[in-house]
Design an enzyme around this catalytic site. Structure first.
Site, PDB file in Angstrom:
ATOM      1  N   ASP A  82      -0.130   4.880   0.937  1.00  0.00           N
ATOM      2  CA  ASP A  82      -0.260   5.591   2.696  1.00  0.00           C
ATOM      3  C   ASP A  82      -0.685   5.329   3.282  1.00  0.00           C
ATOM      4  O   ASP A  82      -1.059   4.112   3.821  1.00  0.00           O
ATOM      5  CB  ASP A  82      -1.625   7.071   1.716  1.00  0.00           C
ATOM      6  CG  ASP A  82      -1.630   6.989   0.654  1.00  0.00           C
ATOM      7  OD1 ASP A  82      -0.517   8.073  -0.774  1.00  0.00           O
ATOM      8  OD2 ASP A  82      -3.510   7.420  -0.027  1.00  0.00           O
ATOM      9  N   ASP A 115       0.438  -1.344  -0.224  1.00  0.00           N
ATOM     10  CA  ASP A 115       0.098  -0.496  -0.199  1.00  0.00           C
ATOM     11  C   ASP A 115       1.092   1.310  -0.036  1.00  0.00           C
ATOM     12  O   ASP A 115       2.166   0.968   0.842  1.00  0.00           O
ATOM     13  CB  ASP A 115      -0.520  -0.004   1.065  1.00  0.00           C
ATOM     14  CG  ASP A 115      -1.393   1.201   1.421  1.00  0.00           C
ATOM     15  OD1 ASP A 115      -2.256   1.490   0.482  1.00  0.00           O
ATOM     16  OD2 ASP A 115      -1.710   2.061   2.143  1.00  0.00           O
TER      17      ASP A 115
END
Length: 187
Positions: free
Chosen positions: A8, A6
């Site tokens: 963020d 991922d």
């Protein structure tokens, strides 16, 4: 090996960066300790904003939050560069809206992250993100969001949470620093 990440709050310190912007834009001085105690992904509560006002604030700052000087977590860039240089496959799997896809790739590259177009997945809801992770048959996957992490615990992929105040209740292997990855891989 195949590694999925991922972006963020896993590779980049987005929420804390946004927190400082909120302080500046709202002319407040909310302490960082309050941010680090939040039990939610959203940061608006620390500023006394309700969900609607918080959403408007986030959207008004999205350009600055996503594409200015948000820092990577210490060691993230170097760790991914090292994985790539060792011949591992790096995949980015982000729920950022699809209209942010090309600019996000460009930002990652400009900030030193190794990115291949065919290994970049953007614009998915959580359930779509989960399906992508399953279909790629990743060896390792790293994320911060409890709703995603919880649904991946029954697959062969080794799943790790990037340690954040809002996911500490989860009983799941976690990273507190990107420098820990070498130790994990050596086991």
């Amino acid at each position: 090996m195949k590694f999925g990440f991922d972006i963020d709050d896993t590779l980049i310190n987005l929420r804390e960066f946004a927190f400082h912007l909120y302080n500046k834009k709202l002319n407040k001085n909310v302490e960082l300790t309050e941010f680090r105690a939040l039990k939610t992904l959203e940061i608006h509560e620390a500023f006394g904003l309700d969900k609607e006002a918080g959403g408007k604030m986030w959207n008004s700052l999205a350009e600055e939050v996503y594409y200015s000087s948000c820092p990577a977590f210490e060691g993230a860039v170097e760790t991914l560069q090292e994985l790539e240089s060792e011949g591992h496959e790096i995949y980015y799997i982000t729920a950022r809206k699809s209209e942010h896809g090309e600019r996000t790739k460009k930002w990652l590259i400009e900030n030193g992250f190794p990115v291949k177009d065919e290994h970049f997945y953007c614009g998915m809801r959580d359930h779509e993100k989960i399906e992508t992770i399953r279909e790629l048959e990743l060896d390792y996957y790293f994320d911060d969001k409890p709703a995603v992490l919880e649904t991946l615990l029954d697959i062969p992929t080794k799943v790790y949470a990037m340690d954040n105040s809002y996911n500490r209740e989860m009983d799941i292997p976690r990273l507190t620093s990107w420098f820990e990855l070498k130790e994990i891989l050596s086991k």
